[in-house]
Design a protein around this motif. Structure first.
Motif, short mmCIF file in Angstrom:
data_model
loop_
_atom_site.label_atom_id
_atom_site.label_comp_id
_atom_site.label_asym_id
_atom_site.label_seq_id
_atom_site.Cartn_x
_atom_site.Cartn_y
_atom_site.Cartn_z
N ARG A 145 0.84 -1.20 0.00
CA ARG A 145 0.00 0.00 0.00
C ARG A 145 0.87 1.24 0.00
NH1 ARG A 145 0.47 -2.81 3.74
NH2 ARG A 145 -1.25 -4.03 2.94
N TRP A 166 -3.63 3.59 -0.17
CA TRP A 166 -4.03 3.06 -1.48
C TRP A 166 -3.48 1.64 -1.56
CZ3 TRP A 166 -1.97 5.45 -6.74
CH2 TRP A 166 -2.76 4.99 -7.81
N GLU A 167 -4.40 0.67 -1.57
CA GLU A 167 -4.00 -0.74 -1.56
C GLU A 167 -3.64 -1.21 -2.98
OE1 GLU A 167 -3.74 -2.71 1.19
OE2 GLU A 167 -4.37 -1.04 2.47
N GLY A 168 -2.60 -2.02 -3.08
CA GLY A 168 -2.22 -2.50 -4.40
C GLY A 168 -1.32 -3.71 -4.33
N ARG A 169 -0.65 -3.96 -5.45
CA ARG A 169 0.25 -5.11 -5.56
C ARG A 169 1.48 -4.68 -6.35
NH1 ARG A 169 -3.81 -8.75 -7.18
NH2 ARG A 169 -3.01 -8.79 -9.30
N ASP A 188 -3.00 -1.13 -9.32
CA ASP A 188 -4.30 -0.96 -8.67
C ASP A 188 -5.14 -2.15 -9.13
OD1 ASP A 188 -7.06 -0.37 -8.31
OD2 ASP A 188 -6.57 1.76 -8.11
N PRO A 189 -5.36 -3.14 -8.25
CA PRO A 189 -6.01 -4.38 -8.70
C PRO A 189 -7.44 -4.17 -9.20
CG PRO A 189 -5.03 -4.65 -6.52
CD PRO A 189 -5.02 -3.19 -6.83
N GLU A 190 -8.13 -3.17 -8.66
CA GLU A 190 -9.51 -2.94 -9.12
C GLU A 190 -9.54 -2.44 -10.55
OE1 GLU A 190 -11.59 -0.35 -6.44
OE2 GLU A 190 -11.32 -1.73 -4.76
N LEU A 191 -8.56 -1.63 -10.92
CA LEU A 191 -8.51 -1.09 -12.28
C LEU A 191 -7.73 -1.99 -13.23
CD1 LEU A 191 -7.80 2.72 -11.67
CD2 LEU A 191 -10.00 1.60 -12.05
N GLY A 192 -6.85 -2.82 -12.67
CA GLY A 192 -5.98 -3.63 -13.52
C GLY A 192 -4.94 -2.80 -14.24
N GLU A 202 -7.16 10.85 -12.49
CA GLU A 202 -7.57 9.50 -12.07
C GLU A 202 -6.72 9.05 -10.88
OE1 GLU A 202 -7.03 7.16 -15.57
OE2 GLU A 202 -8.77 5.88 -15.17
N ARG A 206 -7.89 8.26 -6.67
CA ARG A 206 -7.74 6.96 -6.00
C ARG A 206 -6.58 6.91 -5.01
NH1 ARG A 206 -10.86 3.23 -8.22
NH2 ARG A 206 -9.65 1.50 -7.38
#
Ligand code: ITT
Length: 229
Positions: A145, A166-169, A188-192, A202, A206
């Motif tokens: 994050r 902001w959570e991610g990978r 951003d896993p939600e957006l890919g 954008e 986020r």
């Protein structure tokens, strides 16, 4: 960052330095961004646009040297930067301290994100070190994050602070050309999409910094009133 004692009396802004925001600079509603990171300046200026404040950058105050980040937390470092700049300029200062916390690395690089690969390291060197540290680590263990703590400090001591996440990978290789820092490695896993593949607006919608600043601005009118007393 190297240590520098702030001047005892407020330094005047350099009139040749243009404001980084779009609004005219007055003495009452001016805020100094306590950062030299151009990526942060762009994002914070966009987030503050339309909020009725004129924004100055530290380039308007060439006498303020580097501020040593001696804190152990984002909150301590954000307060340190905001307080130092408010005292040196006599104006309200807004600081961001932020970084990337990776689960597999027990939260590293964290507060050391800017200097992960060494003092003065480039974004490319920091990203290369992060990729090397995660060699062979599968996608399921690459959670991370971004964290941002923003602090506004007035010369009279009034202060507010807020945090955003902001959570991610962590991606296995860089993607995208926008943003700064670890953005090309942050998915951003939600957006890919990576943070560097997002348009600036954008990303601000986020990001850790966007969340933190919007939370701070909710307290802005009361803070500003207190800052004038
Ligand atoms: P200032 O202290 O002058 O503000 P800095 O870059 O040294 O600039 P920090 O100490 O807060 O700021 O370090 C933040 C680092 O964390 C930054 O250099 C990036 O490497 C990383 N970082 C923070 N926010 C980021 C974002 O939105 N995208 C990518 N990387 C980010």
């Amino acid at each position: 960052m190297t240590e520098k004692t702030p001047p005892a009396t407020p330094v005047a802004p350099n009139p040749a330095a243009p404001p980084v925001g779009t609004q005219p600079v007055g003495t009452e509603k001016t805020v100094v961004l306590a950062t030299r990171n151009t990526g942060k300046i762009a994002e914070l200026s966009a987030l503050l646009a339309g909020f009725g404040v004129a924004v100055l950058g530290l380039d308007a105050f060439p006498d303020i040297g580097e501020i040593e980040e001696t804190g152990a937390t984002f909150a301590e470092n954000a307060a340190l930067k905001a307080r130092t700049v408010a005292q040196a300029t006599g104006l309200v200062a807004l600081a961001d301290d932020s970084g990337l916390a990776v689960d597999e690395l027990s939260g590293a690089p964290g507060v050391y994100s800017a200097r992960y690969a060494g003092q003065g390291a480039t974004d490319a060197a920091n990203n290369a070190k992060l990729l090397a540290a995660l060699t062979g680590v599968p996608e399921s263990r690459r959670g991370c994050r971004f964290i941002s703590v923003v602090t506004a400090h007035a010369p009279n001591g009034a202060e507010i602070t807020a945090e955003g996440r902001w959570e991610g990978r962590v991606l296995p290789s860089p993607r995208g050309t926008g943003g700064f820092g670890y953005d090309p490695l942050f998915l951003d896993p939600e957006l890919g999409r990576s943070a560097a593949e997002l348009a600036p607006a954008e990303k601000n919608a986020r990001s850790h910094r966007g969340h933190a600043l919007r939370a701070l601005l909710a307290h802005w009118p009361a803070f500003w009133a207190k800052a004038q007393t």
